[in-house]
Motif scaffolding. Structure first.
Motif, PDB file in Angstrom:
ATOM      1  N   ALA A 567       0.796  -1.219   0.000  1.00 25.30           N
ATOM      2  CA  ALA A 567       0.000   0.000   0.000  1.00 25.30           C
ATOM      3  C   ALA A 567       0.828   1.268   0.000  1.00 25.30           C
ATOM      4  N   THR A 568       2.066   1.219   0.436  1.00 25.87           N
ATOM      5  CA  THR A 568       2.867   2.430   0.554  1.00 25.87           C
ATOM      6  C   THR A 568       3.967   2.457  -0.496  1.00 25.87           C
ATOM      7  N   VAL A 569       4.302   3.657  -0.913  1.00 26.15           N
ATOM      8  CA  VAL A 569       5.397   3.800  -1.871  1.00 26.15           C
ATOM      9  C   VAL A 569       6.719   3.415  -1.224  1.00 26.15           C
ATOM     10  N   TRP A 570       6.797   3.538   0.097  1.00 21.20           N
ATOM     11  CA  TRP A 570       8.025   3.140   0.799  1.00 21.20           C
ATOM     12  C   TRP A 570       8.229   1.638   0.729  1.00 21.20           C
ATOM     13  N   GLY A 571       7.155   0.878   0.906  1.00 17.00           N
ATOM     14  CA  GLY A 571       7.286  -0.573   0.831  1.00 17.00           C
ATOM     15  C   GLY A 571       7.666  -1.049  -0.550  1.00 17.00           C
ATOM     16  N   ARG A 572       7.072  -0.446  -1.575  1.00 17.98           N
ATOM     17  CA  ARG A 572       7.399  -0.860  -2.947  1.00 17.98           C
ATOM     18  C   ARG A 572       8.825  -0.478  -3.313  1.00 17.98           C
ATOM     19  N   ALA A 573       9.249   0.718  -2.927  1.00 13.59           N
ATOM     20  CA  ALA A 573      10.618   1.134  -3.242  1.00 13.59           C
ATOM     21  C   ALA A 573      11.641   0.301  -2.483  1.00 13.59           C
ATOM     22  N   THR A 574      11.342  -0.054  -1.239  1.00  2.00           N
ATOM     23  CA  THR A 574      12.272  -0.881  -0.470  1.00  2.00           C
ATOM     24  C   THR A 574      12.369  -2.279  -1.053  1.00  2.00           C
ATOM     25  N   GLU A 575      11.260  -2.807  -1.542  1.00  2.00           N
ATOM     26  CA  GLU A 575      11.298  -4.138  -2.147  1.00  2.00           C
ATOM     27  C   GLU A 575      12.168  -4.149  -3.396  1.00  2.00           C
ATOM     28  N   LYS A 576      12.125  -3.070  -4.173  1.00  2.00           N
ATOM     29  CA  LYS A 576      12.953  -3.006  -5.378  1.00  2.00           C
ATOM     30  C   LYS A 576      14.432  -2.827  -5.047  1.00  2.00           C
ATOM     31  N   ALA A 577      14.717  -2.137  -3.963  1.00  2.00           N
ATOM     32  CA  ALA A 577      16.107  -1.864  -3.599  1.00  2.00           C
ATOM     33  C   ALA A 577      16.618  -2.822  -2.535  1.00  2.00           C
ATOM     34  N   ALA A 578      15.963  -3.964  -2.370  1.00  2.00           N
ATOM     35  CA  ALA A 578      16.348  -4.892  -1.297  1.00  2.00           C
ATOM     36  C   ALA A 578      17.751  -5.436  -1.492  1.00  2.00           C
ATOM     37  N   GLU A 579      18.240  -5.471  -2.736  1.00  2.00           N
ATOM     38  CA  GLU A 579      19.589  -6.016  -2.941  1.00  2.00           C
ATOM     39  C   GLU A 579      20.654  -5.134  -2.302  1.00  2.00           C
ATOM     40  N   ALA A 580      20.306  -3.865  -2.018  1.00  2.00           N
ATOM     41  CA  ALA A 580      21.271  -2.988  -1.348  1.00  2.00           C
ATOM     42  C   ALA A 580      21.384  -3.278   0.140  1.00  2.00           C
ATOM     43  N   ASP A 581      20.540  -4.144   0.662  1.00  2.00           N
ATOM     44  CA  ASP A 581      20.571  -4.485   2.088  1.00  2.00           C
ATOM     45  C   ASP A 581      21.589  -5.591   2.312  1.00  2.00           C
ATOM     46  N   THR A 582      22.839  -5.233   2.255  1.00  2.00           N
ATOM     47  CA  THR A 582      23.927  -6.185   2.491  1.00  2.00           C
ATOM     48  C   THR A 582      24.753  -5.683   3.660  1.00  2.00           C
ATOM     49  N   PRO A 583      25.178  -6.580   4.537  1.00  2.00           N
ATOM     50  CA  PRO A 583      25.986  -6.142   5.679  1.00  2.00           C
ATOM     51  C   PRO A 583      27.349  -5.663   5.242  1.00  2.00           C
ATOM     52  N   ASN A 584      27.874  -4.712   5.987  1.00  2.00           N
ATOM     53  CA  ASN A 584      29.196  -4.183   5.729  1.00  2.00           C
ATOM     54  C   ASN A 584      30.144  -4.705   6.798  1.00  2.00           C
ATOM     55  N   PRO A 585      30.931  -5.750   6.489  1.00  2.00           N
ATOM     56  CA  PRO A 585      31.800  -6.317   7.531  1.00  2.00           C
ATOM     57  C   PRO A 585      32.800  -5.327   8.086  1.00  2.00           C
ATOM     58  N   GLU A 586      33.143  -4.282   7.314  1.00  2.00           N
ATOM     59  CA  GLU A 586      34.134  -3.333   7.808  1.00  2.00           C
ATOM     60  C   GLU A 586      33.627  -2.556   9.011  1.00  2.00           C
ATOM     61  N   ARG A 587      32.286  -2.401   9.089  1.00  2.00           N
ATOM     62  CA  ARG A 587      31.736  -1.702  10.244  1.00  2.00           C
ATOM     63  C   ARG A 587      31.781  -2.587  11.477  1.00  2.00           C
ATOM     64  N   GLY A 588      31.684  -3.905  11.267  1.00  2.00           N
ATOM     65  CA  GLY A 588      31.834  -4.842  12.362  1.00  2.00           C
ATOM     66  C   GLY A 588      30.745  -4.698  13.393  1.00  2.00           C
ATOM     67  N   ALA A 589      31.004  -5.310  14.544  1.00  2.00           N
ATOM     68  CA  ALA A 589      30.018  -5.301  15.614  1.00  2.00           C
ATOM     69  C   ALA A 589      29.943  -3.961  16.297  1.00  2.00           C
ATOM     70  N   ALA A 590      30.977  -3.158  16.189  1.00  2.00           N
ATOM     71  CA  ALA A 590      30.951  -1.876  16.886  1.00  2.00           C
ATOM     72  C   ALA A 590      30.037  -0.891  16.207  1.00  2.00           C
ATOM     73  N   GLY A 591      29.960  -0.937  14.889  1.00  2.00           N
ATOM     74  CA  GLY A 591      29.077  -0.047  14.165  1.00  2.00           C
ATOM     75  C   GLY A 591      29.425   1.393  14.420  1.00  2.00           C
ATOM     76  N   ALA A 592      28.401   2.151  14.760  1.00  2.00           N
ATOM     77  CA  ALA A 592      28.605   3.569  14.994  1.00  2.00           C
ATOM     78  C   ALA A 592      29.418   3.828  16.247  1.00  2.00           C
TER      79      ALA A 592
END
Length: 731
Positions: A567-592
């Protein structure tokens, strides 16, 4: 599918009920670091034995050592043969020749014995060498078996670490703390506000809570929220002011004192340097005469009576005609001692005339779970200030009227933790300062959560950022440089000099670029002031056939995820860009927490549209307000802190109970909720949902057995009671 955790940011002593959580977005964290390459299997060493070269060398050495003895033995043999020959030629006599033979034999005997002994020594040496080689081979095989067993254990641990790394969520929920009564949002674009509003709406739709939005921006920031609510079969009640003033009953059913305060605040919002207390007194006296439930049209008639001379009947005046002669006389008598009553009545009449039709065509009022009050873009900022003041002042009076009694501290504490009602004010910078203070005070005492959204860092917004029960949230800045500098200093102070990771995730940038301003203006380019919601949903039923109603007890978890996606444009856009949801090992467990850049005005102005900096007591937390993240398989309603420190209770299973998983990273077992995940750890009570009958329940800490029950505390209690609720199919 992989199982994830579900937890929330709660303090040890103030755990929030799962039903009262307000989500502001999600933060991307990789708490479990990559396990690295698989351990290498130990290979057996090269087998070592007695080589032919070594044996030949040993024999050559022996032959070289015994060579003189062989020569001596050969010489004695020749000499022994020579003696008989000399005897036969009568060179030597027989006894002497025989004695020579015996002498050679006597000398050759020890030499021959030495040679035989040397051969035995060599044989024993070779046998010992074979035994040593065999022992070394057995030791190597034993060590190899031990290394293989150790490798099997490490490989099992590595596989468990891989599963934990792959199954961990990447997006953790960012919630409003339990001791917070107001969220102050400064900055942001239309699309960012649309995302934040929809995320807050998900929090309320999820458990059937109450949501009221006052949109003073004149733009369609509530469009996606309306779409989501209708897809969830909840019809929001939407008033667009001033066109819908006749249909709105807000503020018409209050007592005389409350109505007088609201109308005096509206009059003060449309004027300058006016005495609002005297206006309130005048209006209150009029309501005493005309009645507390009188319409504003008759109230304006009372003001007109004060302006009109007593001898002037003004029969052609429709406003004055609403009052009878006796009422006009009583109004003049009651307000005679008010200073400058005539001039004050004239100004009040002029400023309250736009509200003359409030509630005149209102239908039978029924409860609406989602209520939206917005202003038309064409009315301008001045009208938005006046209408917004009326709406917010009326809401403040309603909240104060619903304030719980202070007789029981436990009841008040429970009310504060279970904030299932939220009031959002978009464009709060247009409101008078007194009304902002009033709604904040009413929310703090009434157990209602207030979200104030300021477009720029105006002094009014900066003043309300600090406070024990306030949660500052910063989005993309576009205001004056001075205000942005103060916000940068506030972020630097909140971070404690550690810096803030301001880099946006790839998914955040991809979705922000794909959506743009579509979330606010709509795919057809419309605006919030245009009545285009009904043409989009002309049927009283959703696409699935569900009847659209004013409220719902709760939305089934998986249904809510599906509705956000469709129903939302956010859900549709996120579904199309889901391949960008990959973890960044360089950030590690500490993150921010590992560090970042020092916040400055440039970084605050360049934030992604949906990025928000939540200034928690533990430091700034970057969050993505995109509601479509909820539809990702790697999203969870847990917070990163609860993932690392969950409670151990009835619905909690430590990861150490599984093979190869460290007990220092406990995992919470699912008992229901949104998406893939588990119930959050911490205190709380069960909360029923509708639809599939899933029960959301928070863990209550370590489970103990009372000593007087006669049970062994070390034993597991018997499995009594009904069977557990049906688990989420995505476990």
């Amino acid at each position: 599918m992989m199982s994830t955790e579900r937890s929330s940011k709660v303090d040890a002593g103030t755990s929030r009920n799962d039903a009262g959580r307000t989500y502001l977005g999600w933060r991307h964290r990789v708490l479990i670091p990559p396990p690295g390459p698989a351990p290498r299997r130990p290979a057996p060493e090269d087998a070592h034995g007695l080589s032919e070269e070594w044996i030949a060398g040993q024999r050559d050495s022996e032959a070289l050592t015994n060579r003189p003895l062989y020569y001596a033995l050969g010489g004695l043999a020749l000499l022994a043969l020579l003696f008989p020959l000399l005897w036969s030629t009568r060179v030597l006599p027989g006894p002497l020749a025989l004695g020579g033979v015996f002498a050679c034999a006597a000398i050759a005997a020890p030499v021959a014995f030495a040679l035989v002994q040397s051969r035995q020594v060599m044989a024993r040496r070779l046998a010992r060498a074979e035994e040593r080689i065999g022992a070394e081979r057995a030791e190597r095989e034993r060590l190899l078996r031990e290394r293989q067993h150790d490798h099997a254990r490490k490989y099992t641990e590595w596989r468990a670490a891989c599963r934990a790394y792959e199954a961990q969520p990447h997006w953790y929920g960012v919630t409003v703390p339990s001791d917070t009564s107001a969220v102050v949002v400064v900055g942001g674009t239309d699309s960012g506000w649309s995302a934040l509003l929809t995320t807050v709406g998900i929090s309320r739709l999820r458990e059937g809570g109450d949501l009221t939005v006052v949109d003073l921006t004149g733009r369609g920031v509530t469009r996606e929220l309306v779409r989501l609510a209708r897809r969830c079969a909840v019809g929001p009640r939407h008033w667009v002011l001033p066109a819908d003033l006749p249909r709105m009953t807000l503020g018409t059913d209050l007592d005389a004192g409350q109505r007088a305060r609201i109308l005096s605040a509206v009059a003060a919002a449309s004027g300058r340097d006016e005495d609002s207390d005297a206006d309130e007194t005048l209006l209150l006296r009029l309501l005493e005469v005309l009645g507390p439930d009188v319409g504003i049209d008759r109230l304006i008639g009372g003001l007109r009576a004060l302006v009109t001379p007593a001898e002037d009947m003004a029969e052609d005046d429709p406003a004055l005609a609403l009052l009878g002669p006796r009422e006009r006389e009583r109004v003049r008598e009651r307000c005679a001692d008010v200073p400058d009553a005539r001039g004050r009545a004239w100004r009040l009449e002029q400023r309250l005339s736009p509200f003359e039709a409030v509630g005149t065509r209102a239908e039978e009022g029924t409860y609406a779970q989602v209520k939206i009050i917005s202003t038309d873009r064409a009315s301008g900022p001045g009208a938005a200030r006046v209408y917004g003041t009326y709406a917010v002042a009326a809401l403040s009076e309603l909240l104060e009227a619903r304030t719980p009694s202070r007789g029981s501290a436990a009841t008040a504490s429970r009310k504060r933790r279970e904030r299932t009602r939220t009031v959002v004010v978009c464009g709060a910078e247009t409101l008078p300062e007194e009304e902002v203070d009033q709604v904040l005070s009413a929310a703090e005492d009434g157990g209602v959560e207030v979200v104030l959204m300021f477009r720029e860092a105006v002094p009014l917004a900066l003043r309300h950022l600090d406070g024990p029960s306030r949660l500052p949230v910063l989005m993309r800045q576009s205001g004056p440089e001075e205000g942005v500098e103060r916000l940068a200093a506030l972020v630097a102070r909140a971070s404690g000099g550690r810096g803030v990771d301001m880099a946006a995730h790839g998914l955040t940038e991809a979705v922000g670029g794909a959506v743009g301003e579509t979330a606010a203006e709509g795919e057809d380019g419309g605006s919030e002031g245009e009545p285009d919601d009904e043409p989009l949903f002309p049927s009283p039923h959703t696409e699935s056939g569900a009847l659209i109603r004013n409220a719902a007890a709760a939305i089934a978890p998986l249904d809510l995820v599906r509705h956000v996606r469709s129903a939302t444009v956010w859900g549709r856009a996120t579904e199309k860009a889901a391949e960008a949801d990959t973890p960044n090992p360089e950030r590690g467990a500490a993150g921010a927490d590992a560090g970042g850049t020092a916040p400055d005005t440039a970084s605050l102005r360049s934030l992604a549209p949906t990025t928000a900096l939540v200034l928690t007591p533990d430091g700034p937390v970057p969050a993505d307000t995109n509601p479509g993240i909820l539809t990702l398989a790697t999203a969870t309603l847990a917070t990163a802190e609860d993932h690392r420190n969950p409670g151990v209770g009835r619905d909690v299973v430590p990861m150490g109970a599984e093979a190869g998983v460290s007990p220092e990273s406990p995992r919470v077992r699912r008992s229901g909720g949104l998406g893939r995940g588990t119930v959050p750890a911490g205190g709380g009570t069960p909360t029923d949902t509708s639809g599939d009958g899933v029960v959301l329940e928070e863990a209550r800490g370590p489970m103990t057995v009372p000593a007087d029950d006669g049970l062994d505390p070390s034993q597991v209690p018997p499995n009594l009671g009904p069977p557990p609720e049906r688990l989420d199919w995505r476990v």
